[in-house]
Design a protein around this motif. Structure first.
Motif, PDB file in Angstrom:
ATOM      1  N   ARG A 131      16.699   7.510 -38.557  1.00 37.41           N
ATOM      2  CA  ARG A 131      15.504   7.305 -37.728  1.00 37.41           C
ATOM      3  C   ARG A 131      15.649   7.903 -36.329  1.00 37.41           C
ATOM      4  O   ARG A 131      14.731   8.579 -35.834  1.00 37.41           O
ATOM      5  CB  ARG A 131      15.202   5.812 -37.637  1.00 37.41           C
ATOM      6  N   GLN A 157      13.418  10.898 -34.549  1.00 34.49           N
ATOM      7  CA  GLN A 157      12.729  10.687 -33.284  1.00 34.49           C
ATOM      8  C   GLN A 157      13.162  11.719 -32.247  1.00 34.49           C
ATOM      9  O   GLN A 157      12.341  12.217 -31.467  1.00 34.49           O
ATOM     10  CB  GLN A 157      13.020   9.276 -32.758  1.00 34.49           C
ATOM     11  N   ASP A 200      10.959  14.221 -29.948  1.00 34.85           N
ATOM     12  CA  ASP A 200      11.101  14.229 -28.489  1.00 34.85           C
ATOM     13  C   ASP A 200      11.416  15.624 -27.954  1.00 34.85           C
ATOM     14  O   ASP A 200      11.031  15.972 -26.820  1.00 34.85           O
ATOM     15  CB  ASP A 200      12.208  13.257 -28.063  1.00 34.85           C
ATOM     16  N   PHE A 242       6.807   7.000 -39.176  1.00 37.59           N
ATOM     17  CA  PHE A 242       6.352   8.071 -38.284  1.00 37.59           C
ATOM     18  C   PHE A 242       4.943   8.555 -38.617  1.00 37.59           C
ATOM     19  O   PHE A 242       4.453   9.505 -37.987  1.00 37.59           O
ATOM     20  CB  PHE A 242       7.340   9.242 -38.332  1.00 37.59           C
TER      21      PHE A 242
END
Length: 402
Positions: free
Chosen positions: A101, A105, A109, A136
């Motif tokens: 995860r 992410q 980003d 997501f």
């Protein structure tokens, strides 16, 4: 069509530490990227292990795998996940998703806000990817490759999780039609089931002069037979040895080369001794994929005596090098070996049956050029086109439903 951003997710992806691991997933992705219509990042988790000391064997390679690397121009991340002893089979989808995860992410980003998750291998990878897709809010495709649908669903809990993931996925892909029949039989929507077979790299796998290759590799045999794959029972190398023992009764010059490494090595060596063919069998250990064309070109036939296969890449690789095959008539294999110049299919998985089929193939004296021409019908282009069309449809539907 605008360039799509695809997140490739699978534990089956090569690394600098395990360069041959899941190379078929990397190959499909590389061919897709060649289209110029896709940008991809890879999240390829590996189990957490505390030590890279070589005495731990394969486990040490998990620890030695870099957290992030570039492979053939592709950014690959290897987050760790917990694979607990004994209960790991049922807990792996959740620990895999949780372990990945943060890496997913981080990609977002950094500006890679992907359009779709493309997962490979239905369990645990596909189930974990379904969780990530939910977290997501991204569309998902899952590719089934073999034992993920023809073996693992025999276990009740994994089967239920696979069914949940298939319902969550916008599309399921099978490398052969037989795998999609499993999902169809479970009642999943046929419109979301697709067959996109593996292709073969026709540049890398091409015929080399047999005499030259035998001299370079230091092998001989009339005939020279080949068996390629992990040394596990399912791959059937023991059946190939049993077939050789039958063949040498009429053709004492016959030889068998087994390429691969695994838990069955000692048992295979003992079997060759017991059957009196130890001097006719050579185990090379694991070899780089780049070396295989030489061995395929040197051989007279490839034997694939598996009990289960989705779409066996070694079959097309061998045929692309002009060498026909003898293979068990199972799952996707009849879709690969469909004409006489490709090879022979064997209904019974035993040494006598494989020996008979091998003798028949050799007696037919198949033209190497004809076998190569057959393999040329399995380039990657059709698979790439199919992925592009599917990803485009899936992402458009996701935007419409948002």
């Amino acid at each position: 069509m605008k360039q799509l951003k695809v997140l490739t997710f699978s534990t089956l992806f090569p690394s600098s530490v395990r360069p041959n691991h899941g190379i078929f997933v990397e190959t499909r992705l590389r061919e897709l990227i060649k289209s110029g219509q896709v940008e991809s990042r890879v999240v390829a988790p590996v189990p957490w292990f505390p030590s890279s000391n070589p005495r731990w064997g394969e486990y040490a390679k998990f620890a030695a795998t870099p957290a992030r690397e570039q492979r053939n121009g592709i950014d690959v991340r290897h987050p760790r996940y917990l694979l607990a002893p004994k209960v790991g089979m049922t807990s792996a989808p959740l620990t895999l998703a949780l372990g990945a995860r943060a890496a997913v992410q981080q990609l977002i980003d950094e500006g890679f806000d992907f359009d779709v998750i493309d997962a490979h291998y239905y369990y645990p990878d596909g189930v974990a990817a379904a969780l990530l897709a939910k977290w997501f809010d991204k569309p998902l495709t899952i590719t089934a490759r073999g034992t993920d649908l023809n073996l693992i669903p025999q276990h009740m809990l994994p089967r239920r999780m696979i069914q949940w993931a298939a319902r969550r996925a916008a599309a399921s892909i099978g490398v052969c039609a037989a795998l999609m029949e499993v999902l169809r039989g479970w009642g999943h929507d046929p419109a979301r089931l697709h067959v996109l077979r593996n292709g073969v790299d026709l540049e890398r796998f091409r015929p080399w002069p047999q005499t030259d290759m035998r001299a370079e590799l230091g092998v001989s045999g009339e005939p020279l037979l080949l068996s390629v794959g992990h040394l596990i029972e399912r791959k059937g190398h023991h059946v190939a040895i049993e077939a050789l023992a039958e063949i040498v009764k009429q053709r004492p010059g016959a030889r068998l080369v087994i390429i691969g490494e695994g838990e069955e090595r000692a048992a295979l060596t003992a079997l060759a001794v017991r059957l009196g063919v130890a001097d006719q069998v050579r185990l090379t250990g694991s070899l780089p994929n780049t070396e295989l064309p030489k061995w395929y070109s040197a051989a007279d036939a490839l034997l694939l005596c598996s009990s289960r296969e989705g779409w066996a890449n070694v079959l097309l690789e061998s045929m692309a090098c002009g060498t026909p095959v003898v293979a068990t008539d199972i799952w996707g294999t009849p879709e690969v070996v469909a004409l006489p110049e490709a090879g022979r299919l064997v209904a019974r998985r035993d040494g006598a049956s494989f020996a008979a089929a091998t003798r028949d193939l050799l007696a037919a004296d198949v033209d190497c050029a004809a076998t190569r021409r057959y393999a040329e019908g399995f380039s990657w282009q059709a698979t790439t086109d199919g992925q592009l069309a599917l990803f485009d449809r899936v992402t458009r539907e996701a935007r419409r439903d948002a």
